[in-house]
Design a protein around this motif. Structure first.
Motif, PDB file in Angstrom:
ATOM      1  N   UNK A  75       0.838  -1.207   0.000  1.00  0.00           N
ATOM      2  CA  UNK A  75       0.000   0.000   0.000  1.00  0.00           C
ATOM      3  C   UNK A  75       0.871   1.254   0.000  1.00  0.00           C
ATOM      4  N   UNK A  76       1.869   1.296   0.899  1.00  0.00           N
ATOM      5  CA  UNK A  76       2.759   2.453   0.977  1.00  0.00           C
ATOM      6  C   UNK A  76       3.609   2.581  -0.282  1.00  0.00           C
ATOM      7  N   UNK A  77       4.064   1.453  -0.818  1.00  0.00           N
ATOM      8  CA  UNK A  77       4.890   1.486  -2.024  1.00  0.00           C
ATOM      9  C   UNK A  77       4.087   2.023  -3.206  1.00  0.00           C
ATOM     10  N   UNK A  78       2.842   1.566  -3.331  1.00  0.00           N
ATOM     11  CA  UNK A  78       1.991   2.081  -4.419  1.00  0.00           C
ATOM     12  C   UNK A  78       1.819   3.589  -4.310  1.00  0.00           C
ATOM     13  N   UNK A  79       1.517   4.068  -3.105  1.00  0.00           N
ATOM     14  CA  UNK A  79       1.316   5.505  -2.918  1.00  0.00           C
ATOM     15  C   UNK A  79       2.590   6.275  -3.226  1.00  0.00           C
ATOM     16  N   UNK A  80       3.732   5.754  -2.793  1.00  0.00           N
ATOM     17  CA  UNK A  80       4.989   6.447  -3.032  1.00  0.00           C
ATOM     18  C   UNK A  80       5.290   6.537  -4.528  1.00  0.00           C
ATOM     19  N   UNK A  81       5.198   5.420  -5.236  1.00  0.00           N
ATOM     20  CA  UNK A  81       5.535   5.426  -6.666  1.00  0.00           C
ATOM     21  C   UNK A  81       4.570   6.314  -7.448  1.00  0.00           C
ATOM     22  N   UNK A  82       3.290   6.264  -7.121  1.00  0.00           N
ATOM     23  CA  UNK A  82       2.335   7.126  -7.819  1.00  0.00           C
ATOM     24  C   UNK A  82       2.598   8.605  -7.532  1.00  0.00           C
ATOM     25  N   UNK A  83       2.996   8.911  -6.301  1.00  0.00           N
ATOM     26  CA  UNK A  83       3.341  10.295  -5.971  1.00  0.00           C
ATOM     27  C   UNK A  83       4.618  10.719  -6.692  1.00  0.00           C
ATOM     28  N   UNK A  84       5.587   9.814  -6.775  1.00  0.00           N
ATOM     29  CA  UNK A  84       6.827  10.121  -7.501  1.00  0.00           C
ATOM     30  C   UNK A  84       6.535  10.428  -8.959  1.00  0.00           C
ATOM     31  N   UNK A  85       5.673   9.616  -9.565  1.00  0.00           N
ATOM     32  CA  UNK A  85       5.307   9.866 -10.965  1.00  0.00           C
ATOM     33  C   UNK A  85       4.598  11.213 -11.107  1.00  0.00           C
ATOM     34  N   UNK A  86       3.673  11.476 -10.213  1.00  0.00           N
ATOM     35  CA  UNK A  86       2.946  12.748 -10.243  1.00  0.00           C
ATOM     36  C   UNK A  86       3.907  13.922 -10.106  1.00  0.00           C
TER      37      UNK A  86
ATOM     38  N   UNK B  66       2.221   4.298 -15.797  1.00  0.00           N
ATOM     39  CA  UNK B  66       1.669   4.397 -14.442  1.00  0.00           C
ATOM     40  C   UNK B  66       0.472   3.468 -14.276  1.00  0.00           C
ATOM     41  N   UNK B  67      -0.445   3.485 -15.234  1.00  0.00           N
ATOM     42  CA  UNK B  67      -1.615   2.602 -15.172  1.00  0.00           C
ATOM     43  C   UNK B  67      -1.197   1.140 -15.256  1.00  0.00           C
ATOM     44  N   UNK B  68      -0.228   0.844 -16.116  1.00  0.00           N
ATOM     45  CA  UNK B  68       0.235  -0.537 -16.264  1.00  0.00           C
ATOM     46  C   UNK B  68       0.803  -1.063 -14.952  1.00  0.00           C
ATOM     47  N   UNK B  69       1.652  -0.276 -14.297  1.00  0.00           N
ATOM     48  CA  UNK B  69       2.265  -0.734 -13.055  1.00  0.00           C
ATOM     49  C   UNK B  69       1.215  -0.939 -11.965  1.00  0.00           C
ATOM     50  N   UNK B  70       0.255  -0.034 -11.880  1.00  0.00           N
ATOM     51  CA  UNK B  70      -0.805  -0.195 -10.891  1.00  0.00           C
ATOM     52  C   UNK B  70      -1.660  -1.421 -11.185  1.00  0.00           C
ATOM     53  N   UNK B  71      -1.878  -1.704 -12.459  1.00  0.00           N
ATOM     54  CA  UNK B  71      -2.615  -2.916 -12.821  1.00  0.00           C
ATOM     55  C   UNK B  71      -1.840  -4.164 -12.424  1.00  0.00           C
ATOM     56  N   UNK B  72      -0.543  -4.185 -12.699  1.00  0.00           N
ATOM     57  CA  UNK B  72       0.273  -5.343 -12.347  1.00  0.00           C
ATOM     58  C   UNK B  72       0.337  -5.546 -10.833  1.00  0.00           C
ATOM     59  N   UNK B  73       0.300  -4.461 -10.083  1.00  0.00           N
ATOM     60  CA  UNK B  73       0.332  -4.547  -8.625  1.00  0.00           C
ATOM     61  C   UNK B  73      -0.952  -5.147  -8.069  1.00  0.00           C
TER      62      UNK B  73
END
Length: 494
Positions: free
Chosen positions: A378-389, A408-415
Motif C-alpha cells: 500500500x505504501x509502495x503504491x502511494x509512493x511510486x504514484x506520488x513520484x510519478x505525479x 503508471x496505469x500498467x504498473x498499478x494494474x500489475x500490482x
C-alpha cells in the motif's frame, strides 16, 4: 504476506504457467515484456529533442561520449564547460568512453569533436537508446533477479516472480532512462548489487559495488549514512570485526584510488573533478521540485533571504538532523529488513532536505521503496504514484504525457488491488489523494494559469507531492523503528 496477492494479475498469469508446467519460462516472458515496454517508451521524445542551442540531457550524454573518446583524461573536467561540461564522477566518464568507442566503430561522425554537437540523426538516436537498454540489461536487471531470488526464492513459488516484474516495470526509472534519457539504471544497479552483497554477508564485495555506484553518480551519497551504519554494526558484532573493518577501509581506498587515478598526479586536477561533481553555485534547488525548501519558498523566499553559504549550512544541518537518528537506530538494531527501510529514510531525507535537488532525484528513494513492494504494497503504491505525479511537469515539457499515463496505469494494474487486510478508512484516504492527482491533471489540461503566476500549477504539484513525501517519510520511519528483525533472508558473514 499470506493472502495479499489473491487479486494480483501477475499471480494469475503465473498460475496459468504452472498449470501448463511452463513456469520456467516466466523470467523470459516478463523480460521480453519489459523490453517491449522500454522500446515503446523510447519511441517518444527525449530531453532537449529539436530544441537548440543547448538541447538537453540527451545531448549531454552524447557529448560526454564525444568528449571522452577525443580528449585525454586530464581534459575531461576542464574542456569547454559551457557546452555540457562533465559533472559526474569518473565511472560515468569511463562508461561514456566505452559507449562512445563502440558507437564510433559504427559511425565515427556521431562523436566527432565539435562537429557532432546537437546531432540527432536516426542512427545515432538508435545507438543512444540501445546504450541505455543494454546498460540496464547488463547491470540493473540481473541485480533485480538476484535480489528476488535471494529474498523470496525459498518462500512462496510466486513471490520472486511477482517481485521481479514489479521492480522491473517500476515506471519512474523506466520513463527517466528510456524516455527523458539518462543512465540511472547503472548507478541504481550497482547500488542493488551492493545491497544483495550486504544482505548475504559479502560485505567487501558490497563495498566495492557501492563505491562503484558513488563513482558513477554522486547522488548515491543519499544511501551512504545507512550503508555506513549497517557496515559499522557488522564490524562490531562480528567476531572478526576489526579485520572486517580494515578490509572495508582498504577496499574503499583502493576502489576510489583506481577510479580517480588519472587525476591523482595533480592537486589542481583532483580539486577540479570535485568542483565539477559538487557544483554548489547552482543554488538550493533547481526548477520546481517536491523538496521542503522549494515548498517553503512559496511562503518564505528562502533563496532571496539567505546567502548561498547560509543555504548550504541550513540544508546540511537539516539533512543531518534527519539522517543521523536513522543511522543510529540501524546501527543499534541492525537487520536486513531494517536496513532496507533505513535506505529509504536516508535517501528520502536527502531528497526532501539536502542542497541542490532536482525532480529526478526521487529515483534514489524509489529504488529501496520498490524493493519493499511485497512487504508494504500500500505504501509502495502511494509512493511510486506520488513520484510519478511529482515528475509530470518535467515529463510534460518533453512530450512524454502518453507514456506517463500508460506506464503508471500498467504498473498499478500489475500490482493488483489493495490487500484484503487494508482498512477501509486507509483505502478511502488514499483514493482521495488519487482523486486530487486526477483533479490537478484535469485543471492543468483545461485551465490556463494566470499571466502573473505562470508556474502556479507546477508549484501546486510540487507542494502536494512534498506534503505526501513528508507523510510517507514519517510512515517509513515508523516502519524502521517497529519492523521485525526476522523478515527477509537470514544472512551469514563472509
Amino acid at each position: 504476506m499470506e493472502g495479499l496477492w489473491m487479486t494480483n494479475p501477475v499471480k494469475q498469469g503465473l498460475r496459468h504457467l504452472v498449470r501448463h508446467e511452463t513456469l520456467w519460462t516466466a523470467p523470459l516472458v516478463y523480460l521480453l515484456f519489459g523490453s517491449l515496454v522500454r522500446w515503446a517508451v523510447a519511441l517518444h521524445p527525449y530531453s532537449g529533442q529539436n530544441t537548440p542551442p543547448q538541447y538537453g540531457d540527451y545531448e549531454a550524454q552524447r557529448h560526454w561520449m564525444e568528449l571522452t573518446i577525443n580528449l585525454p583524461t586530464k581534459d575531461w573536467y576542464t574542456h569547454d564547460l559551457t557546452w555540457w561540461g562533465l559533472d559526474y564522477p569518473p565511472l560515468t566518464a569511463f562508461h561514456s568512453r566505452l559507449c562512445g568507442s563502440i558507437g564510433s566503430m559504427i559511425d565515427s561522425s556521431w562523436f566527432e569533436l565539435y562537429s557532432s554537437r546537437g546531432l540527432e540523426s536516426m542512427g545515432s538516436k538508435l545507438f543512444m537508446r540501445s546504450a541505455v537498454f543494454v546498460s540496464e540489461m547488463i547491470i540493473y536487471i540481473p541485480a533485480v533477479l538476484v535480489f528476488c531470488q535471494v529474498q523470496y526464492g525459498s518462500k512462496d513459488i510466486f513471490q520472486k516472480h511477482i517481485g521481479a516484474i514489479l521492480i522491473i516495470m517500476q515506471p519512474a526509472l523506466l520513463l527517466i532512462d528510456h524516455g527523458h534519457f539518462q543512465f540511472n539504471s547503472v548507478m541504481l544497479g550497482l547500488t542493488l548489487w551492493a545491497i544483495n552483497a550486504f544482505l548475504t554477508g559479502y560485505y567487501v564485495w558490497g563495498a566495492i559495488f557501492f563505491c562503484l555506484s558513488l563513482g558513477f553518480k554522486q547522488m548515491a551519497l543519499y544511501y551512504s549514512p545507512a550503508v555506513f551504519a549497517y557496515l559499522l554494526a557488522q564490524c562490531f558484532k562480528n567476531k572478526q570485526g576489526l579485520i572486517l573493518f580494515c578490509k572495508l577501509g582498504i577496499t574503499v581506498l583502493v576502489t576510489f584510488g583506481i577510479l580517480f587515478s588519472p587525476w591523482l598526479g595533480s592537486l589542481d586536477s583532483i580539486l577540479q573533478v570535485i568542483h565539477r561533481v559538487f557544483p554548489v553555485a547552482r543554488g538550493l534547488f533547481e526548477d520546481k521540485v517536491a523538496s521542503v525548501w522549494c515548498t517553503l519558498n512559496i511562503f518564505i523566499k528562502i533563496r532571496q533571504l539567505l546567502s548561498l553559504e547560509a543555504a548550504v549550512k541550513m540544508s546540511l544541518v537539516a539533512t543531518l538532523l534527519a539522517v543521523v537518528p536513522v543511522s543510529i537506530q540501524l546501527y543499534l538494531r541492525p537487520s536486513p529488513y531494517r536496513f532496507l527501510y533505513a535506505l529509504v529514510n536516508s535517501s528520502l531525507a536527502f531528497f526532501l532536505l539536502s542542497f541542490q535537488v532536482h525532480e529526478k532525484s526521487i529515483l534514489l528513494p524509489a529504488l529501496p521503496v520498490t524493493l519493499l513492494v511485497l512487504e508494504d504494497p500500500v505504501a509502495v503504491r502511494l509512493f511510486i504514484n506520488t513520484a510519478m505525479f511529482s515528475m509530470f511537469p518535467l515529463l510534460k515539457r518533453e512530450g512524454l504525457e502518453i507514456p506517463y499515463v500508460a506506464t503508471t496505469l500498467l504498473w498499478n494494474y500489475l500490482l493488483g488491488d489493495y490487500p484484503k487486510s487494508t482498512l477501509s478508512t486507509l483505502r478511502n484516504t488514499i483514493n482521495v489523494v488519487y482523486a486530487g492527482f486526477i483533479g490537478w491533471h484535469f485543471i492543468d489540461l483545461t485551465v490556463a494559469p494566470p499571466e502573473k503566476l505562470p508556474d502556479l500549477f507546477v508549484v501546486l504539484n510540487a507542494a502536494m507531492s512534498c506534503g505526501l513525501f513528508c507523510i510517507l517519510f514519517g510512515y517509513f520511519l515508523y516502519r524502521q523503528w517497529t519492523c521485525s528483525t526476522t523478515t527477509l533472508s537470514t544472512i551469514k558473514s563472509h
